[in-house]
Design an enzyme around this catalytic site. Sequence first.
Site, PDB file in Angstrom:
ATOM      1  N   LYS A 159       0.723  -1.170   0.136  1.00 45.34           N
ATOM      2  CA  LYS A 159      -0.055  -0.008  -0.232  1.00 45.34           C
ATOM      3  C   LYS A 159       0.485   1.362  -0.021  1.00 45.34           C
ATOM      4  O   LYS A 159      -0.076   2.339  -0.352  1.00 45.34           O
ATOM      5  CB  LYS A 159      -0.758  -0.220   1.417  1.00 45.34           C
ATOM      6  CG  LYS A 159      -1.838  -1.079   1.361  1.00 45.34           C
ATOM      7  CD  LYS A 159      -2.920  -0.763   2.066  1.00 45.34           C
ATOM      8  CE  LYS A 159      -4.208  -2.419   2.521  1.00 45.34           C
ATOM      9  NZ  LYS A 159      -4.666  -1.840   4.345  1.00 45.34           N
ATOM     10  N   ARG A 193      16.075  -0.739   4.646  1.00 48.27           N
ATOM     11  CA  ARG A 193      17.014  -0.920   5.284  1.00 48.27           C
ATOM     12  C   ARG A 193      17.107  -2.229   6.315  1.00 48.27           C
ATOM     13  O   ARG A 193      16.164  -2.422   6.721  1.00 48.27           O
ATOM     14  CB  ARG A 193      16.528   0.158   6.553  1.00 48.27           C
ATOM     15  CG  ARG A 193      17.298   0.614   7.679  1.00 48.27           C
ATOM     16  CD  ARG A 193      16.512   1.047   9.093  1.00 48.27           C
ATOM     17  NE  ARG A 193      15.910   1.284   9.287  1.00 48.27           N
ATOM     18  CZ  ARG A 193      15.391   2.086  10.431  1.00 48.27           C
ATOM     19  NH1 ARG A 193      16.192   3.300  11.255  1.00 48.27           N
ATOM     20  NH2 ARG A 193      14.044   1.899  11.394  1.00 48.27           N
ATOM     21  N   GLU A 246      22.525   8.668  13.573  1.00 45.67           N
ATOM     22  CA  GLU A 246      21.819   8.400  14.581  1.00 45.67           C
ATOM     23  C   GLU A 246      22.789   8.525  15.928  1.00 45.67           C
ATOM     24  O   GLU A 246      22.319   7.418  16.497  1.00 45.67           O
ATOM     25  CB  GLU A 246      21.230   7.510  14.531  1.00 45.67           C
ATOM     26  CG  GLU A 246      21.672   6.252  13.954  1.00 45.67           C
ATOM     27  CD  GLU A 246      20.448   4.798  13.202  1.00 45.67           C
ATOM     28  OE1 GLU A 246      19.199   5.409  14.275  1.00 45.67           O
ATOM     29  OE2 GLU A 246      20.273   4.755  12.749  1.00 45.67           O
ATOM     30  N   ASP A 251      17.399   8.129  18.228  1.00 51.75           N
ATOM     31  CA  ASP A 251      18.495   7.599  19.043  1.00 51.75           C
ATOM     32  C   ASP A 251      19.483   8.402  18.805  1.00 51.75           C
ATOM     33  O   ASP A 251      20.927   7.813  20.161  1.00 51.75           O
ATOM     34  CB  ASP A 251      18.956   6.742  17.572  1.00 51.75           C
ATOM     35  CG  ASP A 251      17.370   5.508  17.118  1.00 51.75           C
ATOM     36  OD1 ASP A 251      18.547   4.155  18.268  1.00 51.75           O
ATOM     37  OD2 ASP A 251      16.972   5.805  16.579  1.00 51.75           O
ATOM     38  N   HIS A 263       4.169   7.620   9.204  1.00 52.88           N
ATOM     39  CA  HIS A 263       2.872   7.280   8.666  1.00 52.88           C
ATOM     40  C   HIS A 263       2.215   8.200   7.377  1.00 52.88           C
ATOM     41  O   HIS A 263       3.133   9.280   6.501  1.00 52.88           O
ATOM     42  CB  HIS A 263       1.932   8.052   9.914  1.00 52.88           C
ATOM     43  CG  HIS A 263       0.583   7.804   9.813  1.00 52.88           C
ATOM     44  ND1 HIS A 263      -0.530   8.465   8.706  1.00 52.88           N
ATOM     45  CD2 HIS A 263      -0.011   6.954  10.766  1.00 52.88           C
ATOM     46  CE1 HIS A 263      -1.340   7.180   9.041  1.00 52.88           C
ATOM     47  NE2 HIS A 263      -1.041   6.957  10.054  1.00 52.88           N
ATOM     48  N   ASP A 271      23.710  38.587  -7.303  1.00 50.63           N
ATOM     49  CA  ASP A 271      25.146  38.560  -6.563  1.00 50.63           C
ATOM     50  C   ASP A 271      25.606  36.697  -6.695  1.00 50.63           C
ATOM     51  O   ASP A 271      24.423  35.691  -7.037  1.00 50.63           O
ATOM     52  CB  ASP A 271      26.341  38.966  -5.945  1.00 50.63           C
ATOM     53  CG  ASP A 271      25.827  37.938  -3.973  1.00 50.63           C
ATOM     54  OD1 ASP A 271      24.681  37.470  -4.376  1.00 50.63           O
ATOM     55  OD2 ASP A 271      25.987  39.107  -3.455  1.00 50.63           O
TER      56      ASP A 271
END
Length: 279
Positions: free
Chosen positions: A19, A66, A121, A147, A214, A261
């Site tokens: 989804k 990941r 982290e 973390d 989310h 500039d």
Amino acid sequence: MPRRSVLFSPGDRPSLMRKAPGAGADVLVFDLEDAVAPERKTEARDAVVDVLSDPEFDPEAEVAVRVNPGDAGIDDVATVCADHPPDALVVPKAASAAEVTRVADAAREAGADCPVIAIIESAAGVLAAPDVASADDTSALVFGAEDFAADVGATRTDEGTEVLYARERVVVAASAAGIDAIDTLHVDYQDDDGLREDARFSRQLGYDGKLAIHPAQVPIINEAFSPDPDDVTWAKKVLRARDEADADGRGVFGVDGEMIDAPLVKQAENILDRAGETY
């Protein structure tokens, strides 16, 4: 392609992964690390492979995975990169260029060429951010505030001053290396106003995008990191005027009463680059 919004989905939840493209995020991350309980790691790895290998799963977004830290992450790479590799790999708790190279080499051994998105982290990671960013395979740095705060023993506050140095160091390291910088998440996914303000500040610091936990956060983040139409109009005027000034041998020129500039020219180029437009 832009990386304004980076949406995480648990690797052991196939329905959520399938989804995820509907949220409209620029990057989808299927998570085998923090979002998955230790006893479900193998199940999650197999679920991610099933989704990646499904011919009907063909999102326009960049799809990353990941992996876990250390040797477990190398095993993850060998599995998910074997047949239908993701577009990128996300390395958690990165604290050296060698960690990035090790993961990228494992992908190449599996027959895949996957750029690495490295998450900074920890205290060691923040100090090593320039080294991590300079690795040949690193395509983006991500700052993980929660973390990091836990690692240094900081108390998280709404103002975020306790992580500001680290947040700035990560974006500076990414900019110096010429790669993307993705800011930390806004943990309260029901706080739209807070997310909007946090994303505005992220962009102010120089970040290219922000994490989302989310789907409802994605439109707010995308809007925050998309150039305002008035800014795009201004940028086009500046670059057209720049070309005219170059033809006349002028280094400084004006646009609507504003002296322009080199730094403002660079700002105009960045705006059009983010907008995906030309002048």
